[in-house]
Design a protein around this motif. Sequence first.
Motif, PDB file in Angstrom:
ATOM      1  N   THR A   1     103.559  56.412  53.679  1.00  0.00           N
ATOM      2  CA  THR A   1     102.322  56.848  53.033  1.00  0.00           C
ATOM      3  C   THR A   1     101.189  56.000  53.571  1.00  0.00           C
ATOM      4  N   ILE A   2     100.097  56.655  54.086  1.00  0.00           N
ATOM      5  CA  ILE A   2      99.005  55.931  54.712  1.00  0.00           C
ATOM      6  C   ILE A   2      97.690  56.626  54.395  1.00  0.00           C
ATOM      7  N   MET A   3      96.605  55.801  54.264  1.00  0.00           N
ATOM      8  CA  MET A   3      95.285  56.343  53.940  1.00  0.00           C
ATOM      9  C   MET A   3      94.619  56.904  55.192  1.00  0.00           C
ATOM     10  N   GLU A   4      93.794  57.893  55.005  1.00  0.00           N
ATOM     11  CA  GLU A   4      93.088  58.567  56.091  1.00  0.00           C
ATOM     12  C   GLU A   4      92.255  57.562  56.916  1.00  0.00           C
ATOM     13  N   LYS A   5      92.183  57.779  58.255  1.00  0.00           N
ATOM     14  CA  LYS A   5      91.407  56.989  59.210  1.00  0.00           C
ATOM     15  C   LYS A   5      92.046  55.646  59.523  1.00  0.00           C
ATOM     16  N   LYS A   6      93.272  55.400  59.082  1.00  0.00           N
ATOM     17  CA  LYS A   6      94.010  54.191  59.442  1.00  0.00           C
ATOM     18  C   LYS A   6      94.875  54.486  60.651  1.00  0.00           C
ATOM     19  N   THR A   7      95.462  53.429  61.257  1.00  0.00           N
ATOM     20  CA  THR A   7      96.343  53.561  62.428  1.00  0.00           C
ATOM     21  C   THR A   7      97.771  53.381  61.969  1.00  0.00           C
ATOM     22  N   LEU A   8      98.660  54.288  62.381  1.00  0.00           N
ATOM     23  CA  LEU A   8     100.076  54.268  62.007  1.00  0.00           C
ATOM     24  C   LEU A   8     100.904  53.965  63.236  1.00  0.00           C
TER      25      LEU A   8
ATOM     26  N   VAL B   1     105.710  61.480  57.030  1.00  0.00           N
ATOM     27  CA  VAL B   1     104.423  60.797  56.968  1.00  0.00           C
ATOM     28  C   VAL B   1     103.534  61.565  56.010  1.00  0.00           C
ATOM     29  N   SER B   2     102.949  60.849  55.012  1.00  0.00           N
ATOM     30  CA  SER B   2     102.064  61.451  54.016  1.00  0.00           C
ATOM     31  C   SER B   2     100.726  60.737  54.080  1.00  0.00           C
ATOM     32  N   VAL B   3      99.628  61.485  54.336  1.00  0.00           N
ATOM     33  CA  VAL B   3      98.279  60.924  54.466  1.00  0.00           C
ATOM     34  C   VAL B   3      97.472  61.309  53.235  1.00  0.00           C
ATOM     35  N   TYR B   4      96.698  60.366  52.653  1.00  0.00           N
ATOM     36  CA  TYR B   4      95.859  60.661  51.501  1.00  0.00           C
ATOM     37  C   TYR B   4      94.460  60.154  51.772  1.00  0.00           C
ATOM     38  N   ARG B   5      93.485  60.756  51.082  1.00  0.00           N
ATOM     39  CA  ARG B   5      92.093  60.400  51.266  1.00  0.00           C
ATOM     40  C   ARG B   5      91.741  59.147  50.478  1.00  0.00           C
TER      41      ARG B   5
ATOM     42  N   GLY C   1      90.099  56.940  47.855  1.00  0.00           N
ATOM     43  CA  GLY C   1      89.752  57.188  46.449  1.00  0.00           C
ATOM     44  C   GLY C   1      90.773  58.000  45.697  1.00  0.00           C
ATOM     45  N   GLU C   2      91.657  58.674  46.416  1.00  0.00           N
ATOM     46  CA  GLU C   2      92.692  59.433  45.740  1.00  0.00           C
ATOM     47  C   GLU C   2      93.842  58.514  45.322  1.00  0.00           C
ATOM     48  N   LYS C   3      94.577  59.014  44.368  1.00  0.00           N
ATOM     49  CA  LYS C   3      95.765  58.264  43.940  1.00  0.00           C
ATOM     50  C   LYS C   3      96.818  58.318  45.029  1.00  0.00           C
ATOM     51  N   ILE C   4      97.427  57.175  45.258  1.00  0.00           N
ATOM     52  CA  ILE C   4      98.437  57.106  46.313  1.00  0.00           C
ATOM     53  C   ILE C   4      99.597  58.009  45.931  1.00  0.00           C
ATOM     54  N   PRO C   5      99.970  58.951  46.797  1.00  0.00           N
ATOM     55  CA  PRO C   5     101.097  59.844  46.468  1.00  0.00           C
ATOM     56  C   PRO C   5     102.385  59.046  46.284  1.00  0.00           C
TER      57      PRO C   5
END
Length: 1191
Positions: A1045-1052, A1123-1127, A1129-1133
């Motif tokens: 699980t990773i936040m948008e605009k980060k590097t994986l 891989v799950s990406v979230y925006r 401010g959103e709650k981490i899935p």
Amino acid sequence: MSYTNNITSDFSQDLICLANKLLKVRTKLDDKYVREEPMIRGPKFLVRLRSHMVFENTPVKIVCTVEGFPMPVVKCNKLLPPVLLSLSCYLFFAPASMLPKIHYTKIHITFLDTFGPVFATEGESATLSATMTLEPNLANLQPEAQWYRDDTRLFDSKWVKIETGRGFSKLTLPNLYKDDEGLYTLRMVTKGGTAEHSAFVSVADGPPPVPAAPGAPMDIEIHDANRDYVIVSWKPPNTTTEGPILGYFVDKCEVGTENWTQCNDHPIKICKYPVSGLFEGHSFYFRVRAVNSHGISKPSRMSDPITAMDPTEFERLHGVPSAPGQVIATRETDTSVLIQWAPPKEPNNLIGYYIDQCVQGSKNWTSANHKPHKNTRFVVSGLTTGETYVFRVQAINELGLSDESQESAPLTVKAALTTPSAPYDIALLYCDGHSMILNWKKPLRSGGAKIKEYYVDKRRSGTTMWREVHIPPFTERVYKVENLTEGAVYQFHVYAANLAGLGPASKHSEDFTCDPWTMPEPGPAYDLTFCEVRDNSLVVEWQKPVYTGSGPITGYHVEYAKKGTANWITANEKAASHRFLKVTGLEVGTTYVFRVRAVNAAGVGMASMASDPVTAKAVAGSQEVSCVVDEKSGDIVLSFESCQINEGSKFIWKKDYKEITDFSKGVVIKSEGTHSKLIFKNPDKEDFGTYSVSVTNTEGVSSSYTISNEELAKMLALSYDIRHPVIPLKSELAYKILERGRMRFWLQAEEISSNVTYKFFANNKELSGPNKMGHDVATGIIEFIMDHFTEENEGTYTCQITDGGGKAQSSLVLIGDAFKAALAEADFQRREYIRVKEGPHFSEFLSLQIGDDCSVTLVCKVANLKKESVFHWFREDTEIIPDVKPDLGSGVCKLPIKEFSLKTAGIYKATISDDRGKDMSQINISGKVFDDAINKLSQLAGASAAELVINCTATGIQLQFDASAVMWLIVFSLIDSQVVEPVEKDKGKYSIVITDPENSHKRTLDLSGDGQYFQYFPSLISFPSEPIPLFIDNSVVGGLPDVVTIMEKKTLSLTCTVCGDPKPQVSWLKNGSEVEPDDQYVVSLDQGRFASLTIKGVSMEDSGRYTMIVQNKYGGESVDIVVSVYRHGEKIPEAKPTLTPKTIIPPKLPIEIPQPKTQPAPSAAPSTPSPAAPKAALGRGVKSPTPSRRK
């Protein structure tokens, strides 16, 4: 013709004289019968005068009956108005003596237990008693008990105690002297004669003060008392063997002291001696001692006290009256009693009498008068109603008081009988046009006696003449008046009568019209009564209407109103089906009246007459009925304690407010004092209902208890448990096999008494033999010994115990395998007994021993041997010839078992025999015996084991250690022909734990190094020497997870370690499509081992399933990562990993199998040990087999 209710007459002088003469007539009775003098009683009218209606100029005869003793004097007073003086009547009085002659019954006395001859010694005590029956046994006519010794009457004194009651008399001699010897007679004296019984009392001389001293003198008497001297006389002792009497000494002692002084200095030879020098007015005791050549005797019994006084003065002082005669107490009022007594036989200038009173049983006598009363009749006032008293009388003259008279018979204070008050509230219950059925309420005051009769008079409304409607009286309060005129209007009044006579007439009834009742509704109920009056409730009871209307009565309504108001309130909206109702919601202290209306199909009927007023207030101290199950008998008991009880009070028990009269089903009522019980001896399920109790002659004391079906069921169960108690057992029936193969059946109870009984059964047949059964009260053990236990004894065994009311039963089933085991054990014990007692035998049977050197040996001991005894070893019935012969001299025989393993397991036997017999011992080395031996060997091996090492062999990779005497091998083999690669979870420390029942031994090998892998050997599989690629390490900053699980605009970055030979190729897929490397997706494989996928600036579109594939020509493997990406401010899935197994990629076919390289021939140089195999991690999915024991 005129009528009058007053009787007038002019009584002639001759008639009065005749009546007085009749009163003086007395019948002289035979001396054999009891006379009337002891039956003194006050005058009383047995039958009183009654009003009469007579025609004018008609003679009337008025009769009354009186009784009393002495004979009462009857006078007639005329209270006549002048207008009636011309009426000619006469009055006839019949006193009790004119009644039929009374024949008094002779009192028959029959002795039951009598006294016999008594033989005692001086100084002891003796009691003579007798019991008897009296017929008739009348309290006021008890016979007089008189005791005599040799025809001399005895009275209660210091030396004689006499006690007499109804049916018994007892005489006690507390301290025997020779004077007490003689013939004792008890005479029961009545006016009709005497009954007597006699027996001799022998009194032997007590031990003298010195040997051969004489006995004590007897019968000491005092004569000629004067102001300064008296004369003492006595009788010589009853001597037989002692020497002759030389003389006597006389002693005196002043009353109130204990100082005895000798009156004469020298023995006097005659049995009389004048004692002088006394002080006038002082009282003295005297005694005498006898003297012979051996010494002085014991003193005689001392005399009665005598006062030194002038005879004239003595005569004056002893001239008081004798005691008055019999005292008779009779009822007067509820606080007074009439006392009468007979004057003293020796009045001696009598002045009067004093009367004493005492509550029965208290002995606290008080005087009823404070100055002498001159007559022999006295009314004692101020007594407590209901209390029981006894009375006595003393006479007095100027010299003093006489002795007390005998006590009167106990008498309870209550009012004398009077006529009852008038009945009231006459009601009409039914009319058919020719007759009426009436009812009325009983008088409020009964006059002290039960109301026996009622009389009813009638008259036409508007007239004054009353007519009796019947001649014979009746006892019920419901009466049918017949022969009436239809349509006429009548009035009625009622009289009540008791033993005292006829009471006044009631107030006349309302006008009752003699019209037939034809209404369809019911008539009125009647006889409303109340019970269980409490502060807020009460129970109303009533009688069913006589007239039911056009159909049967279906219920009742109860109405009530406050006293003095007409606001009637219905207590029950739904009609009650029974004839009682508990009315609740009343105001405490408020007075109410009640009435009842019956209901049938036609409607609500007439109201009953209003009840008497009743106040809603509980009786002070009232209690409720309690219900318990008796802990001893199991009876269901309803108990009630009354807060009030009076003379004549009775407990009335009812079920559903109907008096209980049927006692055939074991219902018992027990009442004593203020307590009453209703006992169900045989309770059953039909006994539910409401049980009530009321106490008569009280202020309405009553209570009830309702037993519901549920409560009754619980009480019945408890009653059954109490009546059928179970004796608790500590242990159930069991068996034990004794010597000689005897069978002992036993059980143990928690507690038993010495009165316990029991029976043993086998297959429902009782086992007998008193000497074979027994019990121990201390331990509670009960047992039965069976001498011969054979195949015929298979079955069920039962023991039944009874101890008091308790019972118990226990059974034991011996069939099938259980019976066979018991029978085999019994046979063994029987053979064992014969073997031990007669021939060679094993003193210790075969056992398996493990030595410290891990040696395994069979050992046994034999005894009772001789030179010819022979010993043999067997395994599975095959004889074993040991290397060393058994040492029969020491009795210890051993058989070593080499290379102990499952191959050496089996049944081993040893036999010892000679001409006297043969014995055998057997052991089965398998199962638990074998496991125990292995555990022991494990303990020894584990204690000496070296560290784990890796050894690569043709059969696989082995982890092994050396345990000096035992080598343990743990082999990791291939599961199938494929190579299962190691994974991350296969890393770690590998341990072997050797356990035994006491200790455990652990050896550990670390296989957790990075990049290590298993080596497969050509001899094991035919794959080429290059291994297939295997994942050794997977990591994404701490490892490659299943879900990222990773936040948008980060590097994986997804990275793992791979290996393989030839070097494997790595490829990546996204959602099944190959990932094309670009500026965002970067794929790399560093040093041929570290494969990674880097995604720069991840977006929502980068979410998905990524697959990494690694492979070479021998095959490969793939693994998935989500891989799950979230925006922002959103709650981490929430990461929910899915268990996706790795995929094995098979090798490309055909596979070239490499040949092993040939090794050059070994040189002559000494060989060097091969290096140890490198440590390797276990491959994923390879199971470590449980190590098997080496054979």
